[in-house]
Design a protein around this motif. Structure first.
Motif, PDB file in Angstrom:
ATOM      1  N   LEU A   1       0.795  -1.224   0.000  1.00 56.25           N
ATOM      2  CA  LEU A   1       0.000   0.000   0.000  1.00 56.25           C
ATOM      3  C   LEU A   1       0.825   1.270   0.000  1.00 56.25           C
ATOM      4  O   LEU A   1       0.301   2.347  -0.266  1.00 56.25           O
ATOM      5  N   VAL A   2       2.114   1.158   0.280  1.00 58.07           N
ATOM      6  CA  VAL A   2       2.928   2.356   0.454  1.00 58.07           C
ATOM      7  C   VAL A   2       2.945   3.216  -0.801  1.00 58.07           C
ATOM      8  O   VAL A   2       2.684   4.429  -0.737  1.00 58.07           O
ATOM      9  N   GLU A   3       3.225   2.644  -1.944  1.00 56.66           N
ATOM     10  CA  GLU A   3       3.384   3.439  -3.170  1.00 56.66           C
ATOM     11  C   GLU A   3       2.098   4.170  -3.558  1.00 56.66           C
ATOM     12  O   GLU A   3       2.113   5.367  -3.853  1.00 56.66           O
ATOM     13  N   GLU A   4       0.963   3.467  -3.551  1.00 49.62           N
ATOM     14  CA  GLU A   4      -0.278   4.127  -3.967  1.00 49.62           C
ATOM     15  C   GLU A   4      -0.732   5.172  -2.956  1.00 49.62           C
ATOM     16  O   GLU A   4      -1.242   6.236  -3.334  1.00 49.62           O
ATOM     17  N   THR A   5      -0.514   4.905  -1.674  1.00 48.09           N
ATOM     18  CA  THR A   5      -0.870   5.888  -0.647  1.00 48.09           C
ATOM     19  C   THR A   5       0.050   7.096  -0.737  1.00 48.09           C
ATOM     20  O   THR A   5      -0.407   8.240  -0.674  1.00 48.09           O
ATOM     21  N   ALA A   6       1.341   6.839  -0.903  1.00 50.23           N
ATOM     22  CA  ALA A   6       2.313   7.927  -1.011  1.00 50.23           C
ATOM     23  C   ALA A   6       2.013   8.815  -2.218  1.00 50.23           C
ATOM     24  O   ALA A   6       2.093  10.050  -2.121  1.00 50.23           O
ATOM     25  N   ALA A   7       1.654   8.227  -3.336  1.00 52.21           N
ATOM     26  CA  ALA A   7       1.361   9.006  -4.549  1.00 52.21           C
ATOM     27  C   ALA A   7       0.172   9.935  -4.316  1.00 52.21           C
ATOM     28  O   ALA A   7       0.209  11.116  -4.706  1.00 52.21           O
ATOM     29  N   MET A   8      -0.883   9.439  -3.682  1.00 48.67           N
ATOM     30  CA  MET A   8      -2.051  10.271  -3.410  1.00 48.67           C
ATOM     31  C   MET A   8      -1.693  11.406  -2.452  1.00 48.67           C
ATOM     32  O   MET A   8      -2.042  12.564  -2.680  1.00 48.67           O
ATOM     33  N   GLN A   9      -0.981  11.066  -1.384  1.00 52.70           N
ATOM     34  CA  GLN A   9      -0.606  12.078  -0.397  1.00 52.70           C
ATOM     35  C   GLN A   9       0.305  13.143  -1.011  1.00 52.70           C
ATOM     36  O   GLN A   9       0.094  14.344  -0.830  1.00 52.70           O
ATOM     37  N   GLN A  10       1.299  12.699  -1.743  1.00 52.76           N
ATOM     38  CA  GLN A  10       2.262  13.638  -2.326  1.00 52.76           C
ATOM     39  C   GLN A  10       1.582  14.586  -3.313  1.00 52.76           C
ATOM     40  O   GLN A  10       1.823  15.791  -3.296  1.00 52.76           O
ATOM     41  N   ALA A  11       0.703  14.069  -4.152  1.00 55.87           N
ATOM     42  CA  ALA A  11      -0.013  14.904  -5.120  1.00 55.87           C
ATOM     43  C   ALA A  11      -0.875  15.929  -4.402  1.00 55.87           C
ATOM     44  O   ALA A  11      -0.917  17.115  -4.783  1.00 55.87           O
ATOM     45  N   PHE A  12      -1.566  15.499  -3.360  1.00 54.07           N
ATOM     46  CA  PHE A  12      -2.443  16.424  -2.623  1.00 54.07           C
ATOM     47  C   PHE A  12      -1.631  17.544  -1.976  1.00 54.07           C
ATOM     48  O   PHE A  12      -1.937  18.726  -2.137  1.00 54.07           O
ATOM     49  N   TRP A  13      -0.609  17.171  -1.203  1.00 52.01           N
ATOM     50  CA  TRP A  13       0.129  18.175  -0.428  1.00 52.01           C
ATOM     51  C   TRP A  13       0.972  19.084  -1.316  1.00 52.01           C
ATOM     52  O   TRP A  13       1.175  20.248  -0.983  1.00 52.01           O
ATOM     53  N   ALA A  14       1.424  18.604  -2.467  1.00 54.67           N
ATOM     54  CA  ALA A  14       2.191  19.452  -3.383  1.00 54.67           C
ATOM     55  C   ALA A  14       1.327  20.552  -3.967  1.00 54.67           C
ATOM     56  O   ALA A  14       1.825  21.630  -4.321  1.00 54.67           O
ATOM     57  N   ALA A  15       0.032  20.301  -4.067  1.00 58.88           N
ATOM     58  CA  ALA A  15      -0.899  21.273  -4.649  1.00 58.88           C
ATOM     59  C   ALA A  15      -1.436  22.267  -3.625  1.00 58.88           C
ATOM     60  O   ALA A  15      -2.165  23.202  -3.988  1.00 58.88           O
ATOM     61  N   ARG A  16      -1.119  22.079  -2.350  1.00 59.54           N
ATOM     62  CA  ARG A  16      -1.655  22.959  -1.292  1.00 59.54           C
ATOM     63  C   ARG A  16      -0.787  24.178  -1.085  1.00 59.54           C
ATOM     64  O   ARG A  16       0.359  24.191  -1.083  1.00 59.54           O
TER      65      ARG A  16
END
Length: 173
Positions: A158-173
């Motif tokens: 689960l690490v890669e898919e969770t990390a991708a979602m988190q990283q995309a969200f926080w980079a856009a904030r």
């Protein structure tokens, strides 16, 4: 620290299979995506019954003090008995913070499963003003409880898919 003998609080409920763990963690990510669609931070939690199949509750993140896991634990504690909750499992794709781990403990939820560590989340997001993580792991919190809450994680699948979602969200904030 006063500790109770493990036999005083026996593990209850079925032990989740690897397939169940991965499926339920992916569902918690689905709940996190729903949180984003509602304008909230990308965290979601689900509570699964003792059979490791029945989803009893789902909860999106609300805000910085009403995290998905702590809100779910409070709702669960007001709707189910402590004995029943001890046999349930809280699933969340990102490791619960110390507040959420403590709330799960006080709600008497007997098992917590997470996909990615909070430390990994911090490495992805940095010192983001909207996500001020604390260096207090859920393992530390549960190791200091009187009852032995079972903690399972991180889950490499689960690490890669969770990390991708988190990283995309926080980079856009």
């Amino acid at each position: 620290m006063i500790t109770a003998p493990e036999s005083a609080f026996p593990a209850q409920g079925l032990v989740p299979t690897r397939e169940q763990i991965i499926r339920h963690l992916r569902r918690s990510n689905d709940v996190a995506r729903r949180a984003m669609a509602l304008g909230h931070h990308p965290f979601g939690a689900i509570l699964v019954g003792p059979d490791q199949e029945t989803v009893l509750l789902e909860q999106c993140n609300i805000d910085t003090v009403n995290h998905a896991e702590s809100t779910l634990a409070r709702v669960a504690a007001s709707n189910f008995t402590p004995d029943f909750l001890w046999s349930c499992t809280l699933y969340t794709a990102v490791e619960p913070c110390c507040m959420c781990a403590g709330t799960a403990y006080w709600a008497n939820i007997g098992r917590v499963v997470f996909g990615m560590t909070e430390h990994h989340l911090l490495a992805l997001t940095g010192a983001h003003d909207e996500n001020p993580t604390m260096s207090v792991s859920s393992r530390y919190v549960f190791d200091h409880c009187q009852k032995p809450v079972e903690l399972i994680g991180p889950i490499p699948e689960l690490v890669e898919e969770t990390a991708a979602m988190q990283q995309a969200f926080w980079a856009a904030r």
